[in-house]
Design a protein around this motif. Sequence first.
Motif, PDB file in Angstrom:
ATOM      1  N   THR A  98      -3.652   6.362   5.014  1.00  0.00           N
ATOM      2  CA  THR A  98      -3.409   4.920   4.915  1.00  0.00           C
ATOM      3  C   THR A  98      -4.410   4.271   3.962  1.00  0.00           C
ATOM      4  N   ALA A 101      -3.527   5.136   0.380  1.00  0.00           N
ATOM      5  CA  ALA A 101      -2.333   4.420  -0.075  1.00  0.00           C
ATOM      6  C   ALA A 101      -2.670   2.990  -0.483  1.00  0.00           C
ATOM      7  N   THR A 105      -3.716   0.350  -5.089  1.00  0.00           N
ATOM      8  CA  THR A 105      -3.486  -0.885  -5.840  1.00  0.00           C
ATOM      9  C   THR A 105      -4.396  -0.927  -7.069  1.00  0.00           C
ATOM     10  N   VAL A 138       3.160   6.209  -1.857  1.00  0.00           N
ATOM     11  CA  VAL A 138       3.676   5.589  -0.632  1.00  0.00           C
ATOM     12  C   VAL A 138       4.595   6.547   0.108  1.00  0.00           C
ATOM     13  N   GLN A 142       3.164   7.924   3.650  1.00  0.00           N
ATOM     14  CA  GLN A 142       3.957   7.285   4.701  1.00  0.00           C
ATOM     15  C   GLN A 142       3.092   6.446   5.635  1.00  0.00           C
ATOM     16  N   PRO A 143       2.427   5.411   5.095  1.00  0.00           N
ATOM     17  CA  PRO A 143       1.557   4.589   5.929  1.00  0.00           C
ATOM     18  C   PRO A 143       2.321   3.940   7.063  1.00  0.00           C
TER      19      PRO A 143
END
Length: 314
Positions: A98, A101, A105, A138, A142-143
């Motif tokens: 998580t 991910a 950004t 993503v 798979q957050p």
Amino acid sequence: MRTSSTTLGILYLIAGIAIFSVQDLILKLLSGSYPLHQAMVLRSLTAIPCLLVITKLMDGTLRGLVSPTWPLMLVRGVLNFLAYTAYYLALAALPMATTVALYFTAPLMITLLSALVLKERVSPRRWLALAAGFAGVVIMVQPGGDLFDWAALLPIFCGAAYAGSMVAARIMGVRDSAAALAFWGNIAFLLCAAALALVYGTGAHEGAGHASLAFLTRGWVWPTTQDALLMCACGGIAAIGLTLLTQAYRIAANSVVAPFEFTFAFWGILWGWLFWGDLPNALGWLGITIIIGAGLYVVRADEPNEKAAPKGAA
């Protein structure tokens, strides 16, 4: 930009990401027992002689460290410190997948800042590859529900600060070497970590229930020999990793190398498998395939058509 500079920048970035992933693993393992500032102080102290050696090897002299721009290099180092501190605090509370991910950004922000600040031309192909790489991450990680933890804001802040730091490396790299930028960045790490240690080192503010706050406010703990060696090992890792990452953004167009930040996801998979027995499922492998394809697409799309470097670039 010469193709050789672009290729070298990409290779430097991939190598730096791989090396830095080891530090992330170590701090994740230590985050439940020690404060972040303790690990950062020991890391930064150990990194100083390593960076002096690297500077001598890369620049042939240490004179470049005595630069009139050292205050600016310190400011950039503080920005880098804020980025990594936010990331490691998030790592203490969120699953590595998580956190990774949300950190991704950063390539988007680097590309955006490169276009706005450095006036780099970002072709539609690069935007497409960047979007595909982010989608691949993503899909791969798979957050889940942990995204709603307030700590999820930390890696996003990290991405913004990291983007600013690496764009600054491109600008400052006209005059200063990657080794000098990494050295003064490490000094900023040491000063900031020491300041946190003065505030929280006694344990007077300890007791926070949230894992991220606990990692920040926990008092210093006398480490075992093994843990002390791990913290000090982070110094050598950081010295090499910081130099490689800085050199990557210093010599190559930021918008070209930024998509390769996504390779960090591979190391999250590797460490998860080796230390926790986790392997990607079918969707995870699909994400890996997309990331590899996006990276190769950037290389193939840009190599024949690279423009001259921006005026004043190294």
